[in-house]
Design a protein around this motif. Structure first.
Motif, PDB file in Angstrom:
ATOM      1  N   LEU A 234       0.858  -1.185   0.000  1.00 11.47           N
ATOM      2  CA  LEU A 234       0.000   0.000   0.000  1.00 11.47           C
ATOM      3  C   LEU A 234       0.896   1.238   0.000  1.00 11.47           C
ATOM      4  O   LEU A 234       1.511   1.564   1.014  1.00 11.47           O
ATOM      5  N   ALA A 235       0.953   1.917  -1.111  1.00 13.39           N
ATOM      6  CA  ALA A 235       1.857   3.051  -1.287  1.00 13.39           C
ATOM      7  C   ALA A 235       1.735   4.071  -0.163  1.00 13.39           C
ATOM      8  O   ALA A 235       0.645   4.547   0.147  1.00 13.39           O
ATOM      9  N   GLY A 236       2.874   4.359   0.476  1.00 17.14           N
ATOM     10  CA  GLY A 236       2.923   5.372   1.518  1.00 17.14           C
ATOM     11  C   GLY A 236       2.331   4.955   2.847  1.00 17.14           C
ATOM     12  O   GLY A 236       2.237   5.766   3.769  1.00 17.14           O
ATOM     13  N   CYS A 237       1.940   3.701   2.984  1.00 16.88           N
ATOM     14  CA  CYS A 237       1.295   3.242   4.207  1.00 16.88           C
ATOM     15  C   CYS A 237       2.355   2.785   5.211  1.00 16.88           C
ATOM     16  O   CYS A 237       3.076   1.811   4.968  1.00 16.88           O
ATOM     17  N   MET A 238       2.446   3.502   6.319  1.00 12.39           N
ATOM     18  CA  MET A 238       3.385   3.150   7.383  1.00 12.39           C
ATOM     19  C   MET A 238       2.916   3.756   8.683  1.00 12.39           C
ATOM     20  O   MET A 238       2.075   4.654   8.705  1.00 12.39           O
ATOM     21  N   ALA A 239       3.469   3.229   9.767  1.00 15.63           N
ATOM     22  CA  ALA A 239       3.130   3.726  11.104  1.00 15.63           C
ATOM     23  C   ALA A 239       4.354   3.544  11.984  1.00 15.63           C
ATOM     24  O   ALA A 239       5.319   2.894  11.602  1.00 15.63           O
ATOM     25  N   ASP A 240       4.279   4.126  13.168  1.00 10.99           N
ATOM     26  CA  ASP A 240       5.377   3.948  14.114  1.00 10.99           C
ATOM     27  C   ASP A 240       4.824   3.697  15.501  1.00 10.99           C
ATOM     28  O   ASP A 240       3.625   3.769  15.725  1.00 10.99           O
ATOM     29  N   GLY A 241       5.719   3.374  16.420  1.00  9.23           N
ATOM     30  CA  GLY A 241       5.316   3.138  17.799  1.00  9.23           C
ATOM     31  C   GLY A 241       6.533   3.025  18.685  1.00  9.23           C
ATOM     32  O   GLY A 241       7.622   2.692  18.222  1.00  9.23           O
ATOM     33  N   SER A 242       6.348   3.292  19.962  1.00  8.81           N
ATOM     34  CA  SER A 242       7.462   3.218  20.902  1.00  8.81           C
ATOM     35  C   SER A 242       7.808   1.779  21.258  1.00  8.81           C
ATOM     36  O   SER A 242       8.879   1.507  21.785  1.00  8.81           O
ATOM     37  N   SER A 243       6.909   0.845  20.940  1.00  4.38           N
ATOM     38  CA  SER A 243       7.194  -0.579  21.107  1.00  4.38           C
ATOM     39  C   SER A 243       6.826  -1.287  19.804  1.00  4.38           C
ATOM     40  O   SER A 243       6.091  -0.757  18.966  1.00  4.38           O
ATOM     41  N   TYR A 244       7.343  -2.499  19.658  1.00  7.98           N
ATOM     42  CA  TYR A 244       7.039  -3.321  18.488  1.00  7.98           C
ATOM     43  C   TYR A 244       5.520  -3.503  18.367  1.00  7.98           C
ATOM     44  O   TYR A 244       4.938  -3.307  17.303  1.00  7.98           O
ATOM     45  N   GLN A 245       4.880  -3.863  19.472  1.00  7.60           N
ATOM     46  CA  GLN A 245       3.439  -4.109  19.479  1.00  7.60           C
ATOM     47  C   GLN A 245       2.649  -2.852  19.122  1.00  7.60           C
ATOM     48  O   GLN A 245       1.640  -2.932  18.425  1.00  7.60           O
ATOM     49  N   GLU A 246       3.096  -1.708  19.629  1.00  7.42           N
ATOM     50  CA  GLU A 246       2.412  -0.459  19.317  1.00  7.42           C
ATOM     51  C   GLU A 246       2.534  -0.131  17.830  1.00  7.42           C
ATOM     52  O   GLU A 246       1.567   0.323  17.210  1.00  7.42           O
ATOM     53  N   ALA A 247       3.701  -0.371  17.243  1.00  2.22           N
ATOM     54  CA  ALA A 247       3.882  -0.120  15.810  1.00  2.22           C
ATOM     55  C   ALA A 247       2.954  -1.006  14.986  1.00  2.22           C
ATOM     56  O   ALA A 247       2.326  -0.539  14.028  1.00  2.22           O
ATOM     57  N   VAL A 248       2.840  -2.277  15.354  1.00  6.29           N
ATOM     58  CA  VAL A 248       1.948  -3.191  14.640  1.00  6.29           C
ATOM     59  C   VAL A 248       0.496  -2.749  14.793  1.00  6.29           C
ATOM     60  O   VAL A 248      -0.265  -2.701  13.820  1.00  6.29           O
ATOM     61  N   SER A 249       0.089  -2.421  15.998  1.00  4.41           N
ATOM     62  CA  SER A 249      -1.278  -1.968  16.251  1.00  4.41           C
ATOM     63  C   SER A 249      -1.598  -0.707  15.453  1.00  4.41           C
ATOM     64  O   SER A 249      -2.660  -0.597  14.832  1.00  4.41           O
ATOM     65  N   ASN A 250      -0.674   0.239  15.466  1.00  9.00           N
ATOM     66  CA  ASN A 250      -0.876   1.483  14.707  1.00  9.00           C
ATOM     67  C   ASN A 250      -0.934   1.198  13.213  1.00  9.00           C
ATOM     68  O   ASN A 250      -1.743   1.796  12.489  1.00  9.00           O
ATOM     69  N   ALA A 251      -0.103   0.279  12.737  1.00  4.80           N
ATOM     70  CA  ALA A 251      -0.114  -0.067  11.313  1.00  4.80           C
ATOM     71  C   ALA A 251      -1.440  -0.716  10.923  1.00  4.80           C
ATOM     72  O   ALA A 251      -1.975  -0.432   9.847  1.00  4.80           O
ATOM     73  N   GLU A 252      -1.986  -1.561  11.782  1.00  2.00           N
ATOM     74  CA  GLU A 252      -3.283  -2.184  11.495  1.00  2.00           C
ATOM     75  C   GLU A 252      -4.367  -1.113  11.338  1.00  2.00           C
ATOM     76  O   GLU A 252      -5.210  -1.199  10.444  1.00  2.00           O
ATOM     77  N   ARG A 253      -4.336  -0.113  12.197  1.00  4.32           N
ATOM     78  CA  ARG A 253      -5.307   0.986  12.107  1.00  4.32           C
ATOM     79  C   ARG A 253      -5.106   1.769  10.813  1.00  4.32           C
ATOM     80  O   ARG A 253      -6.057   2.085  10.097  1.00  4.32           O
ATOM     81  N   VAL A 254      -3.842   2.064  10.481  1.00  5.93           N
ATOM     82  CA  VAL A 254      -3.537   2.845   9.284  1.00  5.93           C
ATOM     83  C   VAL A 254      -3.900   2.072   8.012  1.00  5.93           C
ATOM     84  O   VAL A 254      -4.384   2.660   7.045  1.00  5.93           O
ATOM     85  N   ILE A 255      -3.701   0.749   8.021  1.00  3.07           N
ATOM     86  CA  ILE A 255      -4.108  -0.066   6.870  1.00  3.07           C
ATOM     87  C   ILE A 255      -5.607   0.075   6.644  1.00  3.07           C
ATOM     88  O   ILE A 255      -6.059   0.299   5.520  1.00  3.07           O
ATOM     89  N   ALA A 256      -6.392  -0.055   7.707  1.00  4.97           N
ATOM     90  CA  ALA A 256      -7.847   0.070   7.590  1.00  4.97           C
ATOM     91  C   ALA A 256      -8.232   1.443   7.056  1.00  4.97           C
ATOM     92  O   ALA A 256      -9.101   1.559   6.177  1.00  4.97           O
ATOM     93  N   GLU A 257      -7.575   2.486   7.542  1.00  4.97           N
ATOM     94  CA  GLU A 257      -7.870   3.846   7.069  1.00  4.97           C
ATOM     95  C   GLU A 257      -7.442   4.028   5.621  1.00  4.97           C
ATOM     96  O   GLU A 257      -8.147   4.682   4.837  1.00  4.97           O
ATOM     97  N   TRP A 258      -6.297   3.457   5.238  1.00  6.60           N
ATOM     98  CA  TRP A 258      -5.804   3.550   3.863  1.00  6.60           C
ATOM     99  C   TRP A 258      -6.824   2.926   2.906  1.00  6.60           C
ATOM    100  O   TRP A 258      -7.198   3.529   1.904  1.00  6.60           O
ATOM    101  N   VAL A 259      -7.266   1.705   3.238  1.00  4.67           N
ATOM    102  CA  VAL A 259      -8.221   0.984   2.394  1.00  4.67           C
ATOM    103  C   VAL A 259      -9.550   1.740   2.345  1.00  4.67           C
ATOM    104  O   VAL A 259     -10.127   1.923   1.269  1.00  4.67           O
ATOM    105  N   GLU A 260     -10.029   2.201   3.477  1.00  7.56           N
ATOM    106  CA  GLU A 260     -11.298   2.940   3.529  1.00  7.56           C
ATOM    107  C   GLU A 260     -11.238   4.192   2.655  1.00  7.56           C
ATOM    108  O   GLU A 260     -12.168   4.476   1.885  1.00  7.56           O
TER     109      GLU A 260
END
Length: 70
Positions: A25-51
């Motif tokens: 997904l072009a330009g789709c990325m997220a960050d987080g202070s922990s590995y789990q937070e980065a994954v969680s944020n990325a899951e949210r951003v993926i949903a927003e990207w697709v929407e």
């Protein structure tokens, strides 16, 4: 919709955050202070990207899972 897009997760020394990139997904990325937070944020951003893409009538690629690079 829960999509299974590949994530590449790494530590950014410069930013002092974990970065989660979604190469399908072009330009789709997220960050987080922990590995789990980065994954969680990325899951949210993926949903927003697709929407957003659907709302704009843009192409949304099907998840391919693991990508192979030469």
């Amino acid at each position: 919709m829960t999509a299974k897009y590949e994530m590449i997760i790494y530590w950014s020394e410069e930013d002092q955050f974990y970065i989660a990139e979604v190469p399908e997904l072009a330009g789709c990325m997220a960050d987080g202070s922990s590995y789990q937070e980065a994954v969680s944020n990325a899951e949210r951003v993926i949903a927003e990207w697709v929407e957003t893409a659907v709302e704009l009538g843009r192409y949304v690629p099907e998840p391919k899972g693991r990508l192979l690079y030469a």
